[in-house]
Design an enzyme around this catalytic site. Structure first.
Site, mmCIF file in Angstrom:
data_model
loop_
_atom_site.group_PDB
_atom_site.id
_atom_site.type_symbol
_atom_site.label_atom_id
_atom_site.label_comp_id
_atom_site.label_asym_id
_atom_site.label_seq_id
_atom_site.Cartn_x
_atom_site.Cartn_y
_atom_site.Cartn_z
ATOM 1 N N ASP A 70 0.818 -1.212 0.000
ATOM 2 C CA ASP A 70 0.000 0.000 0.000
ATOM 3 C C ASP A 70 0.850 1.260 0.000
ATOM 4 O O ASP A 70 2.065 1.217 0.169
ATOM 5 C CB ASP A 70 -0.955 -0.015 1.209
ATOM 6 C CG ASP A 70 -0.262 -0.417 2.516
ATOM 7 O OD1 ASP A 70 0.983 -0.374 2.576
ATOM 8 O OD2 ASP A 70 -0.959 -0.768 3.477
ATOM 9 N N ASN A 137 -7.219 -2.979 14.730
ATOM 10 C CA ASN A 137 -8.610 -3.275 14.346
ATOM 11 C C ASN A 137 -8.709 -4.466 13.392
ATOM 12 O O ASN A 137 -9.770 -4.724 12.832
ATOM 13 C CB ASN A 137 -9.264 -2.038 13.719
ATOM 14 C CG ASN A 137 -8.612 -1.613 12.411
ATOM 15 O OD1 ASN A 137 -7.651 -2.246 11.958
ATOM 16 N ND2 ASN A 137 -9.104 -0.557 11.806
ATOM 17 N N HIS A 139 -7.023 -4.811 10.515
ATOM 18 C CA HIS A 139 -6.825 -4.551 9.083
ATOM 19 C C HIS A 139 -5.528 -5.191 8.580
ATOM 20 O O HIS A 139 -4.588 -5.413 9.336
ATOM 21 C CB HIS A 139 -6.909 -3.054 8.755
ATOM 22 C CG HIS A 139 -5.713 -2.240 9.119
ATOM 23 N ND1 HIS A 139 -5.737 -0.869 9.195
ATOM 24 C CD2 HIS A 139 -4.437 -2.580 9.423
ATOM 25 C CE1 HIS A 139 -4.555 -0.426 9.514
ATOM 26 N NE2 HIS A 139 -3.740 -1.434 9.665
ATOM 27 N N GLU A 144 -9.652 -2.038 5.620
ATOM 28 C CA GLU A 144 -10.248 -1.742 6.920
ATOM 29 C C GLU A 144 -11.464 -2.643 7.173
ATOM 30 O O GLU A 144 -11.997 -3.245 6.230
ATOM 31 C CB GLU A 144 -10.669 -0.265 6.959
ATOM 32 C CG GLU A 144 -9.523 0.716 6.737
ATOM 33 C CD GLU A 144 -8.618 0.878 7.961
ATOM 34 O OE1 GLU A 144 -8.712 0.072 8.913
ATOM 35 O OE2 GLU A 144 -7.808 1.810 7.958
HETATM 36 P P1 PGA Z 1 2.389 -1.462 12.779
HETATM 37 O O1 PGA Z 1 1.219 -1.435 11.715
HETATM 38 O O2 PGA Z 1 3.350 -2.500 12.335
HETATM 39 O O3 PGA Z 1 2.990 -0.087 12.723
HETATM 40 O O4 PGA Z 1 1.759 -1.779 14.094
HETATM 41 C C1 PGA Z 1 0.694 -2.619 11.250
HETATM 42 C C2 PGA Z 1 -0.483 -2.345 10.359
HETATM 43 O O5 PGA Z 1 -1.228 -1.376 10.617
HETATM 44 O O6 PGA Z 1 -0.678 -3.102 9.407
#
Ligand code: PGA
Length: 244
Positions: A70, A137, A139, A144
């Site tokens: 992404d 959450n 995702h 999302e």
């Molecule tokens: P993080 O993010 O590794 O910074 O916790 C993971 C994500 O949101 O996919």
């Protein structure tokens, strides 16, 4: 119960090493592998391990191609928080990869065109290992909660939860966090050969518990991993495993 291969480690360092070992095994077998990569704080330790292995001549990225999940929309490519910059700073500039072999969705410009272009690139290849982090959450990429599992590359509005989680990279100011992103869809993620999801820390424990329950739930995008036909590894530290 889920059929996912769960690996619980003592700490973040061990989580990173275990994930790196799976990449090492692949690259020794297939030096021209296609790697699906991720950003965020979680993979940084893994990228450090890959850099170490590359510098020790254990693995080479000379013939590797990479495809990131992404990118933020409307953030200049060179911005210090763009995923393009993240990948260069945390991995690409430290290894022997040909930068022309690295791919990220384009965040600037017309999202529809950018999504189609990235989908076209992905259509013609098979990713050998896709690395994933997980949001608190649930995702994956920027898919999302509520995202359909059968869509490909697309533009998304980030949820308030994700904007809040990511504000730490933007001087803790939610107004500075981009509101949109372009992401591989869950369909693209399920098309890969092998998936490795890494997570550490107690704020990921609830999401990991939901994924490992095996229940498929559109509101927990990572639960889609239970639908994957190939291998799936979930590599977590003790804290992220604390609700299992
Ligand atoms: P993080 O993010 O590794 O910074 O916790 C993971 C994500 O949101 O996919």
């Amino acid at each position: 119960m889920s059929k996912i291969n769960l690996i619980v480690t003592e700490n973040y360092e061990e989580m990173s090493k275990k994930a790196a070992a799976l990449f090492e095994e692949l690259l020794k077998k297939k030096p021209n592998a296609n790697l699906g990569l991720a950003t965020g704080s979680t993979p940084i330790g893994l990228y450090k391990e890959l850099i170490k292995l590359n510098k020790a001549n254990e693995i080479s990225f000379k013939d590797v191609k990479t495809y990131n999940l992404d990118e933020y929309c409307d953030l200049p490519k060179q911005h210090e928080q763009s995923y393009y910059t993240f990948m260069n700073e945390n991995l690409f500039k430290h290894i022997d990869i040909n930068i022309n072999n690295t791919h990220l969705p384009k965040g600037e410009g017309d999202s529809k065109i950018n999504a189609k272009n990235y989908e076209d690139i992905l259509k013609n290849i098979k990713i050998d290992i896709q690395l994933l982090g997980i949001g608190s959450n649930g995702h994956i990429g920027f898919n999302e909660p509520g995202t359909d599992f059968d869509i490909g590359v697309h533009e998304v509005q980030l949820t308030d939860n994700t904007i809040k989680d990511n504000a730490r990279f933007f001087e803790n100011d939610i107004n500075k966090v981009p509101k949109k992103a372009i992401t591989m869809g869950i369909k693209n993620i399920l098309d890969v050969e092998t998936i490795i999801l890494v997570a550490n820390g107690v704020n990921k424990a609830e999401a990991i518990k939901k994924v490992m329950s095996g229940k498929i739930d559109k509101n927990v995008p990572a639960s889609a991993l239970n639908l994957h036909k190939g291998k799936v590894y979930v590599i977590v530290d003790k804290e992220a495993a604390s609700k299992l």
